[in-house]
Scaffold this active site. Structure first.
Site, PDB file in Angstrom:
ATOM      1  N   GLY A  46      49.644  62.084 -35.419  1.00 13.37           N
ATOM      2  CA  GLY A  46      49.354  62.644 -34.101  1.00 13.37           C
ATOM      3  C   GLY A  46      48.107  63.497 -34.182  1.00 13.37           C
ATOM      4  N   GLN A  51      42.660  70.406 -31.501  1.00 11.28           N
ATOM      5  CA  GLN A  51      42.410  70.321 -32.948  1.00 11.28           C
ATOM      6  C   GLN A  51      40.991  69.827 -33.246  1.00 11.28           C
ATOM      7  OE1 GLN A  51      46.326  68.119 -33.654  1.00 11.28           O
ATOM      8  NE2 GLN A  51      46.160  69.345 -35.513  1.00 11.28           N
ATOM      9  N   CYS A  94      50.824  69.506 -40.354  1.00  8.61           N
ATOM     10  CA  CYS A  94      49.836  69.694 -39.295  1.00  8.61           C
ATOM     11  C   CYS A  94      48.450  69.507 -39.903  1.00  8.61           C
ATOM     12  CB  CYS A  94      49.961  71.100 -38.696  1.00  8.61           C
ATOM     13  SG  CYS A  94      48.788  71.385 -37.348  1.00  8.61           S
ATOM     14  N   LEU A  95      47.644  68.679 -39.252  1.00  9.92           N
ATOM     15  CA  LEU A  95      46.301  68.423 -39.789  1.00  9.92           C
ATOM     16  C   LEU A  95      45.436  69.680 -39.740  1.00  9.92           C
ATOM     17  CD1 LEU A  95      45.726  64.872 -38.256  1.00  9.92           C
ATOM     18  CD2 LEU A  95      46.476  65.457 -40.574  1.00  9.92           C
ATOM     19  N   HIS A 136      55.473  68.579 -31.096  1.00  7.19           N
ATOM     20  CA  HIS A 136      54.475  69.284 -31.915  1.00  7.19           C
ATOM     21  C   HIS A 136      53.112  69.244 -31.213  1.00  7.19           C
ATOM     22  CE1 HIS A 136      52.591  70.041 -36.079  1.00  7.19           C
ATOM     23  NE2 HIS A 136      51.556  69.603 -35.364  1.00  7.19           N
ATOM     24  N   GLU A 137      52.753  68.078 -30.656  1.00  5.46           N
ATOM     25  CA  GLU A 137      51.427  67.939 -30.012  1.00  5.46           C
ATOM     26  C   GLU A 137      51.385  68.717 -28.693  1.00  5.46           C
ATOM     27  OE1 GLU A 137      49.294  66.859 -31.912  1.00  5.46           O
ATOM     28  OE2 GLU A 137      50.575  65.795 -33.332  1.00  5.46           O
ATOM     29  N   HIS A 140      50.677  72.170 -29.372  1.00  9.38           N
ATOM     30  CA  HIS A 140      49.238  72.418 -29.592  1.00  9.38           C
ATOM     31  C   HIS A 140      48.541  72.679 -28.253  1.00  9.38           C
ATOM     32  CE1 HIS A 140      48.209  71.886 -33.792  1.00  9.38           C
ATOM     33  NE2 HIS A 140      48.814  70.720 -33.890  1.00  9.38           N
TER      34      HIS A 140
HETATM   35  O1  K1U Z   1      49.239  67.427 -34.879  1.00 10.00           O
HETATM   36  C1  K1U Z   1      49.013  67.263 -36.060  1.00 10.00           C
HETATM   37  O2  K1U Z   1      48.554  68.158 -36.726  1.00 10.00           O
HETATM   38  C2  K1U Z   1      49.325  65.927 -36.702  1.00 10.00           C
HETATM   39  C3  K1U Z   1      50.640  65.931 -37.469  1.00 10.00           C
HETATM   40  C4  K1U Z   1      51.748  65.445 -36.561  1.00 10.00           C
HETATM   41  C5  K1U Z   1      53.147  65.619 -37.056  1.00 10.00           C
HETATM   42  C6  K1U Z   1      53.596  65.070 -38.221  1.00 10.00           C
HETATM   43  C7  K1U Z   1      54.908  65.225 -38.634  1.00 10.00           C
HETATM   44  C8  K1U Z   1      55.780  65.918 -37.847  1.00 10.00           C
HETATM   45  C9  K1U Z   1      55.326  66.479 -36.695  1.00 10.00           C
HETATM   46  C10 K1U Z   1      54.011  66.329 -36.283  1.00 10.00           C
HETATM   47  C11 K1U Z   1      50.466  65.002 -38.666  1.00 10.00           C
HETATM   48  O3  K1U Z   1      50.206  63.856 -38.532  1.00 10.00           O
HETATM   49  S1  K1U Z   1      50.685  65.700 -40.245  1.00 10.00           S
HETATM   50  C12 K1U Z   1      50.420  64.334 -41.359  1.00 10.00           C
HETATM   51  C13 K1U Z   1      51.540  63.360 -41.424  1.00 10.00           C
HETATM   52  O4  K1U Z   1      52.612  63.611 -40.940  1.00 10.00           O
HETATM   53  C14 K1U Z   1      51.341  62.058 -42.099  1.00 10.00           C
HETATM   54  C15 K1U Z   1      50.264  61.818 -42.881  1.00 10.00           C
HETATM   55  C16 K1U Z   1      50.104  60.571 -43.497  1.00 10.00           C
HETATM   56  C17 K1U Z   1      51.019  59.588 -43.303  1.00 10.00           C
HETATM   57  C18 K1U Z   1      52.127  59.833 -42.524  1.00 10.00           C
HETATM   58  C19 K1U Z   1      52.290  61.072 -41.918  1.00 10.00           C
HETATM   59 ZN    ZN Z   2      49.483  69.952 -35.687  1.00  4.73          ZN
END
Ligand code: K1U
Ligand code: ZN
Length: 172
Positions: A46, A51, A94-95, A136-137, A140
């Protein structure tokens, strides 16, 4: 299409309540395409507009499994119109807070009303990872990070780690 830099916590732009998208036009579709590029490059499941420093109410997600075909979704001006009483704990990342994962409890299922990339009004019900990711998004878009659900001590520890990471990235 291009990969945009992702803001890292702490950054004042990640704490702002975003403004609604006034019009679904080509400029917004270009932002959405860049957000997909940025999310897949990271990689993540996501990404919300703040972000990448854009304080508008739009996010993208793709929670398809590795072997499955991609399932990209862009949600504009999303609103949660229903949330289940049943909750579910899920490990979130979270990225904007790299390499930190914490279990967060949220409603297990949500129904979201939004505009799609053509500007059509739609509703979708999400469960599993999609429900966690959509909440989560949307957080944000309201200036809320998943670490805001943690206790103050843990949150401050994580914020300290992120400040150090940002200093190191500036030096590199
Ligand atoms: O919003 C963000 O920062 C993105 C976040 C979203 C998220 C992931 C997990 C649970 C809730 C919200 C991410 O994508 S973190 C990275 C991640 O989950 C991932 C990375 C590589 C492969 C699969 C998943
Ligand atoms: Zn996030």
């Amino acid at each position: 299409m291009s990969v945009r830099p992702i803001l890292i916590h702490p950054d004042p732009r990640l704490k702002k309540v975003c403004e609604p998208v006034p019009a679904v036009d080509d400029a917004l579709r270009k932002l959405i395409d860049d957000m997909f590029d940025t999310m897949y490059d990271a990689p993540g499941v996501g990404l919300a507009a703040p972000q990448v420093g854009v304080l508008r109410r739009v996010f993208v997600m793709d929670v398809s499994k590795d072997e499955a075909p991609p399932a990209p979704m862009a949600l504009i001006n999303p609103e949660i119109v229903w949330a289940s009483e049943e909750t579910r704990a899920h490990e979130e990342g979270c990225l904007s807070i790299p390499e930190i994962y914490e279990e967060i409890v949220r409603p297990a299922r949500v129904r979201v009303r939004f505009l799609d990339r053509e500007g059509a009004e739609r509703e979708a019900e999400f469960d599993g990872l999609a429900a966690t990711c959509a909440q989560h998004e949307i957080d944000h878009l309201n200036g809320k990070l998943f670490i805001d659900y943690l206790g103050a001590v843990k949150r401050q520890l994580i914020t300290g780690k992120m400040k150090k990471l940002k200093r190191e990235r500036l030096k590199a």
